[in-house]
Scaffold this motif. Structure first.
Motif, PDB file in Angstrom:
ATOM      1  N   UNK A 280       0.812  -1.226   0.000  1.00  0.00           N
ATOM      2  CA  UNK A 280       0.000   0.000   0.000  1.00  0.00           C
ATOM      3  C   UNK A 280       0.839   1.267   0.000  1.00  0.00           C
ATOM      4  N   UNK A 281       0.282   2.298  -0.620  1.00  0.00           N
ATOM      5  CA  UNK A 281       0.949   3.604  -0.601  1.00  0.00           C
ATOM      6  C   UNK A 281       1.057   4.119   0.825  1.00  0.00           C
ATOM      7  N   UNK A 282      -0.004   3.953   1.604  1.00  0.00           N
ATOM      8  CA  UNK A 282      -0.035   4.385   3.006  1.00  0.00           C
ATOM      9  C   UNK A 282      -0.299   3.162   3.880  1.00  0.00           C
ATOM     10  N   UNK A 283       0.745   2.572   4.458  1.00  0.00           N
ATOM     11  CA  UNK A 283       0.523   1.455   5.389  1.00  0.00           C
ATOM     12  C   UNK A 283      -0.252   1.954   6.610  1.00  0.00           C
ATOM     13  N   UNK A 284      -1.363   1.311   6.933  1.00  0.00           N
ATOM     14  CA  UNK A 284      -2.204   1.807   8.014  1.00  0.00           C
ATOM     15  C   UNK A 284      -1.537   1.693   9.376  1.00  0.00           C
ATOM     16  N   UNK A 285      -0.460   0.883   9.464  1.00  0.00           N
ATOM     17  CA  UNK A 285       0.285   0.850  10.717  1.00  0.00           C
ATOM     18  C   UNK A 285       0.882   2.218  11.033  1.00  0.00           C
ATOM     19  N   UNK A 286       1.168   3.003   9.978  1.00  0.00           N
ATOM     20  CA  UNK A 286       1.755   4.324  10.186  1.00  0.00           C
ATOM     21  C   UNK A 286       0.751   5.299  10.799  1.00  0.00           C
TER      22      UNK A 286
END
Length: 474
Positions: A244-250
């Motif tokens: 993913x472009x934006x890992x939701x862990x971030x």
């Protein structure tokens, strides 16, 4: 490294503000009439705001130095094209390229600064200098834009980027170190990038047109619905993407969310106040641009001082206290501006600008520290892109809201034009003060008292700086 990246950042800010003073000369030189000239500003904002997040992630995956150099090369070419533009169509196209270059440069540069200094006092100091450079660039643009336009011509507002960019390009390969995300996949989430870029660009466009079309306009509502749909599609894509472009862990970090919210709201207060102040001194006080530039210089001086002072005390006092103090100063500055009369002495103006400037410097530095706290090197470009996007969207939103508030209040007042204009601009200053109050609540609720002490910095006997973990958890 900090000096080189700071020079690139300084020129980006300088270019943006100096253009504002050159717009009348560009309009005259290209024989323009009507709102066409405004597209030189809007086109840049659309490209910049829409691409920041994607370019930040691209820097992580492709290499931050490589992406930064590519952005600087594009900026030199785009700046040269802007000055040579024979028509408004060519100028707007070149401004789009400038916006793209700024979106590439900003997160790559900030992530390299972040990775070069250990979390704690050293990084806080670097971000304080970074914030100070932004303030200096903004004021230098207001002061130098008119001088450059009057003496050399409006083309040099763009061409001044060419020699500086060439110098940065010559030094970057030897001064900057390459780094990228070596742990994750090198594949780029194209579907996610297209949806979030479209959503952000459309959001910026909707915000900019609200000043003229109004908030209750049917087309505006339809575009906002389109933004929501695009964001929803982006979330679905990210949940199913292998890379993913934006890992939701971030996004699980409370500090990252708090720092970005604070940047968003602070941007609303800062540009909301500045656009209102510009209108006030031009329409009510009738000041020339040079006089206004000199007066706003004191705000920039205190902004630099606030940024540098906050980075020195934030390690001892904590992000929450320093950020809260900065938001209080922002609010006090806005409150004093609401007391300025349409005529008579302007003794409150210098005090208000100094308070506002000091608060602006403190809040932006604290918000940046919070937004980058606990972020791994692999995600540093993404985090920098988030921070830059938050502030960019905030400035556009604050400008639109305050301009709308001022227009609505002015039209509701029956009486002499100066009094009606003053009442409208006082209402806009009050709106900016409300933003500062919301920023205060955000700082007190989402920023940890001791989050900035997650790492401490010490020096050994030889003077080498090293980072160690704290004895207590943040």
């Amino acid at each position: 490294m900090l000096a080189l990246l700071g020079a690139a950042f300084f020129m980006t800010i300088l270019d943006g503000t100096s253009l504002l003073t050159a717009l009348p000369a560009i309009e005259h030189g290209l024989h323009l009439h009507g709102p066409a000239i405004q597209w030189t500003v809007t086109a840049y904002a659309l490209a910049f705001g829409g691409l920041l997040l994607s370019c930040g992630r691209a820097a992580d995956l492709l290499g931050r130095r490589r992406v930064f150099i590519a952005g600087m090369l594009l900026r030199v070419v785009a700046s040269l094209a802007c000055g040579l533009a024979p028509s408004i169509q060519v100028l707007v196209a070149a401004r789009v390229l400038q916006g793209v270059s700024a979106a590439i440069i900003a997160p790559a540069a900030l992530s390299m600064v972040m990775n070069a200094f250990p979390e704690g006092a050293e990084r806080n100091k670097a971000l304080g200098i970074w914030g100070g450079l932004g303030g200096l660039g903004a004021t230098a643009g207001l002061l130098l834009g008119g001088i450059i336009t009057d003496t050399l011509g409006w083309q040099w507002v763009f061409w001044i980027n060419v020699p500086v960019g060439a110098l940065v390009l010559a030094l970057a390969p030897t001064i900057l170190c390459e780094s990228r995300d070596r742990a994750g996949s090198r594949s780029f989430d194209i579907a996610g990038a297209l949806t979030i870029t479209s959503a952000l660009a459309l959001l910026v466009y909707v915000i900019t047109r609200m000043q003229t079309s109004g908030w209750a306009n049917g087309k505006t509502a339809g575009l906002l619905v389109a933004v929501v749909v695009l964001v929803w599609l982006f979330i679905l894509i990210e949940k199913r993407s292998a890379a993913p472009l934006v890992p939701f862990r971030a996004l699980r970090s409370r500090m990252l969310i708090g720092g970005n919210l604070l940047l968003l709201i602070a941007g609303m207060a800062v540009d909301g106040m500045l656009i209102t102040l510009t209108s006030f001194v031009q329409q009510v006080l009738g000041w020339p641009a040079a006089q206004f530039g000199l007066v706003t210089a004191m705000m920039t001086v205190t902004a630099v001082a606030g940024a540098l002072l906050s980075q020195r005390v934030v390690t001892r006092l904590g992000l929450r206290r320093v950020a809260a103090a900065g938001t209080v100063l922002l609010g006090c500055g806005c409150l004093l501006l609401t007391r300025m009369p349409a005529g008579g002495p302007m003794s409150l103006l210098p005090i208000a600008l100094c308070l506002f400037g000091a608060g602006m410097g403190a809040v932006t530095v604290c918000a940046q520290i919070a937004a980058l706290t606990g972020v791994t090197e692999n995600d540093s470009g993404l985090a920098a892109g988030f921070a830059d996007t938050s502030f960019a969207v905030g400035t556009a939103l604050g400008t639109a809201i305050c301009a709308s508030v001022a227009a609505a209040r002015t039209s509701a007042i029956s009486g002499p034009a100066p009094l009606a204009l003053t009442a409208g601009q006082h209402a806009a200053f009050e709106a900016a003060g409300v933003f500062a109050a919301i920023a205060l609540i955000t700082a007190l609720t989402l920023l940890s008292k001791r989050s900035d002490r997650s790492r401490t910095v010490s020096a050994d006997a030889s003077g080498n700086v090293s980072a160690r973990a704290p004895s207590t958890s943040p």
